[in-house]
Design a protein around this motif. Structure first.
Motif, mmCIF file in Angstrom:
data_model
loop_
_atom_site.group_PDB
_atom_site.id
_atom_site.type_symbol
_atom_site.label_atom_id
_atom_site.label_comp_id
_atom_site.label_asym_id
_atom_site.label_seq_id
_atom_site.Cartn_x
_atom_site.Cartn_y
_atom_site.Cartn_z
ATOM 1 N N ILE A 91 -26.160 24.071 4.003
ATOM 2 C CA ILE A 91 -26.196 23.128 3.183
ATOM 3 C C ILE A 91 -28.254 22.774 3.163
ATOM 4 O O ILE A 91 -27.585 22.039 1.962
ATOM 5 N N LEU A 92 -28.448 22.599 4.113
ATOM 6 C CA LEU A 92 -29.547 22.176 3.354
ATOM 7 C C LEU A 92 -30.528 22.274 2.129
ATOM 8 O O LEU A 92 -31.145 21.692 1.892
ATOM 9 N N PRO A 93 -30.918 23.678 1.856
ATOM 10 C CA PRO A 93 -31.587 23.956 0.417
ATOM 11 C C PRO A 93 -30.933 23.503 -0.138
ATOM 12 O O PRO A 93 -30.754 23.031 -1.248
ATOM 13 N N GLN A 94 -29.416 23.228 -0.798
ATOM 14 C CA GLN A 94 -28.676 22.206 -1.553
ATOM 15 C C GLN A 94 -29.342 20.957 -1.539
ATOM 16 O O GLN A 94 -29.261 20.127 -2.502
ATOM 17 N N PHE A 95 -30.073 19.900 -0.683
ATOM 18 C CA PHE A 95 -30.430 18.946 -0.741
ATOM 19 C C PHE A 95 -32.387 19.719 -1.115
ATOM 20 O O PHE A 95 -32.743 18.439 -1.140
ATOM 21 N N GLY A 96 -32.522 20.511 -0.907
ATOM 22 C CA GLY A 96 -34.092 21.223 -1.358
ATOM 23 C C GLY A 96 -34.349 20.970 0.257
ATOM 24 O O GLY A 96 -35.974 21.482 -0.263
ATOM 25 N N PHE A 97 -33.931 21.025 1.451
ATOM 26 C CA PHE A 97 -34.780 21.469 2.339
ATOM 27 C C PHE A 97 -34.679 22.532 2.892
ATOM 28 O O PHE A 97 -33.690 23.693 2.999
ATOM 29 N N GLU A 98 -35.540 23.626 3.050
ATOM 30 C CA GLU A 98 -35.979 24.570 4.020
ATOM 31 C C GLU A 98 -35.189 24.705 5.034
ATOM 32 O O GLU A 98 -35.359 23.416 6.165
ATOM 33 N N GLN A 99 -34.775 25.461 5.707
ATOM 34 C CA GLN A 99 -33.971 25.235 6.887
ATOM 35 C C GLN A 99 -34.784 25.336 7.998
ATOM 36 O O GLN A 99 -34.681 25.187 8.725
ATOM 37 N N GLU A 100 -35.768 26.162 8.116
ATOM 38 C CA GLU A 100 -36.268 26.397 8.998
ATOM 39 C C GLU A 100 -36.578 24.724 9.584
ATOM 40 O O GLU A 100 -37.457 23.808 11.083
ATOM 41 N N ARG A 101 -36.383 23.742 8.433
ATOM 42 C CA ARG A 101 -37.175 22.280 8.708
ATOM 43 C C ARG A 101 -36.033 21.094 9.738
ATOM 44 O O ARG A 101 -36.171 20.417 10.340
ATOM 45 N N LEU A 102 -35.061 22.308 10.156
ATOM 46 C CA LEU A 102 -33.994 22.191 11.097
ATOM 47 C C LEU A 102 -33.780 23.106 13.404
ATOM 48 O O LEU A 102 -33.694 24.478 12.567
ATOM 49 N N ARG A 103 -34.119 22.224 13.551
ATOM 50 C CA ARG A 103 -33.968 23.393 14.757
ATOM 51 C C ARG A 103 -32.661 22.993 15.910
ATOM 52 O O ARG A 103 -32.945 21.012 16.050
ATOM 53 N N LEU A 104 -32.131 23.351 16.968
ATOM 54 C CA LEU A 104 -31.491 22.843 17.739
ATOM 55 C C LEU A 104 -31.799 23.798 18.461
ATOM 56 O O LEU A 104 -32.626 25.189 19.142
ATOM 57 N N THR A 105 -32.136 23.339 20.223
ATOM 58 C CA THR A 105 -32.573 23.809 21.587
ATOM 59 C C THR A 105 -31.901 23.059 22.147
ATOM 60 O O THR A 105 -31.815 21.961 22.004
ATOM 61 N N TRP A 106 -32.110 23.946 23.882
ATOM 62 C CA TRP A 106 -31.940 23.887 24.855
ATOM 63 C C TRP A 106 -32.385 23.235 25.937
ATOM 64 O O TRP A 106 -33.484 24.442 26.048
ATOM 65 N N ILE A 107 -32.589 22.664 25.918
ATOM 66 C CA ILE A 107 -33.935 22.416 27.187
ATOM 67 C C ILE A 107 -33.883 21.289 28.541
ATOM 68 O O ILE A 107 -32.852 20.119 28.267
ATOM 69 N N GLY A 108 -33.470 22.041 29.135
ATOM 70 C CA GLY A 108 -32.735 21.504 31.057
ATOM 71 C C GLY A 108 -33.911 20.673 31.387
ATOM 72 O O GLY A 108 -34.771 19.868 30.844
ATOM 73 N N ALA A 109 -33.294 19.228 32.071
ATOM 74 C CA ALA A 109 -34.245 18.478 33.123
ATOM 75 C C ALA A 109 -34.946 19.103 33.235
ATOM 76 O O ALA A 109 -36.141 18.171 33.263
ATOM 77 N N SER A 110 -35.503 19.846 33.755
ATOM 78 C CA SER A 110 -36.158 20.307 35.409
ATOM 79 C C SER A 110 -37.511 21.546 34.352
ATOM 80 O O SER A 110 -38.310 22.083 34.999
ATOM 81 N N ASP A 111 -37.255 21.372 32.447
ATOM 82 C CA ASP A 111 -37.871 21.846 31.683
ATOM 83 C C ASP A 111 -39.262 21.241 31.432
ATOM 84 O O ASP A 111 -38.874 21.314 30.011
ATOM 85 N N GLY A 112 -39.860 20.993 32.194
ATOM 86 C CA GLY A 112 -40.849 19.774 31.247
ATOM 87 C C GLY A 112 -41.444 20.788 31.012
ATOM 88 O O GLY A 112 -42.588 21.153 29.311
ATOM 89 N N ILE A 113 -42.318 21.774 31.190
ATOM 90 C CA ILE A 113 -43.089 23.045 30.873
ATOM 91 C C ILE A 113 -42.515 23.218 29.427
ATOM 92 O O ILE A 113 -43.338 23.824 28.260
ATOM 93 N N GLU A 114 -41.256 23.697 29.129
ATOM 94 C CA GLU A 114 -40.913 24.486 28.736
ATOM 95 C C GLU A 114 -40.800 23.183 27.337
ATOM 96 O O GLU A 114 -40.883 23.593 25.792
ATOM 97 N N PHE A 115 -40.269 22.328 27.593
ATOM 98 C CA PHE A 115 -40.160 21.134 26.265
ATOM 99 C C PHE A 115 -41.771 20.642 25.766
ATOM 100 O O PHE A 115 -41.929 21.122 24.319
ATOM 101 N N ALA A 116 -42.658 20.736 26.947
ATOM 102 C CA ALA A 116 -44.243 20.343 25.830
ATOM 103 C C ALA A 116 -44.522 22.036 25.339
ATOM 104 O O ALA A 116 -45.106 22.025 24.120
ATOM 105 N N GLU A 117 -44.523 23.411 25.705
ATOM 106 C CA GLU A 117 -44.349 24.293 24.900
ATOM 107 C C GLU A 117 -43.645 24.402 23.600
ATOM 108 O O GLU A 117 -44.248 24.861 22.114
#
Ligand code: FES
Length: 140
Positions: A91-117
């Motif tokens: 439904i984001l496009p109905q508000f005028g936003f591109e879908q790419e402006r929202l992202r969901l990720t899973w980053i575990g507690a020991s994934d500091g390097i992945e967080f920065a990337e």
């Protein structure tokens, strides 16, 4: 568009992604300053209204990040978040936003390097996308 610096709001789960951000910091890993972290106890408590409000009030992108599936400290909060984000993206496009402006990720507690990337990659993606036009309309 080269001097555009996006503002990104990141809702991060206390138990996993926030801890990964902390680890990235203590490991002296660098990542862009464009990301404003908002610590929540679980991605399952991120109401879609928070995301819409962030986009309407100035964010160029929003990240929701938490524990990997099966690792949520509240059993199924991240599964609820995944379903909500999927619907919200539709439904984001109905508000005028591109879908790419929202992202969901899973980053575990020991994934500091992945967080920065992920932060570097997200900022680069939103920078390429350009400023949030809906935000600009609100300012005018
Ligand atoms: S406690 Fe981390 S996503 Fe639920």
């Amino acid at each position: 568009m080269t001097d555009f610096e996006p503002t990104i709001i990141a809702f991060v789960c206390n138990w996993c992604t926030y801890t990964a951000a902390d680890l990235a910091g203590t490991s002296r890993l660098s990542y862009p300053q464009n990301v404003r972290l908002i610590r929540v106890m679980c991605t399952g408590m991120v109401d879609p209204q928070y995301i819409i409000k962030a986009l309407l009030e100035g964010a160029d992108g929003v990240l929701v990040s938490g524990c990997h599936p099966g690792d949520c400290h509240y059993i199924n909060g991240n599964y609820k978040a995944r379903r909500r984000i999927k619907l919200l993206k539709e439904i984001l496009p109905q508000f005028g936003f591109e879908q790419e402006r929202l992202r969901l990720t899973w980053i575990g507690a020991s994934d500091g390097i992945e967080f920065a990337e992920v932060m570097r990659e997200l900022v680069a993606q939103i920078r390429d996308l350009g400023p949030n036009e809906a935000k600009l309309k609100m300012v005018i």
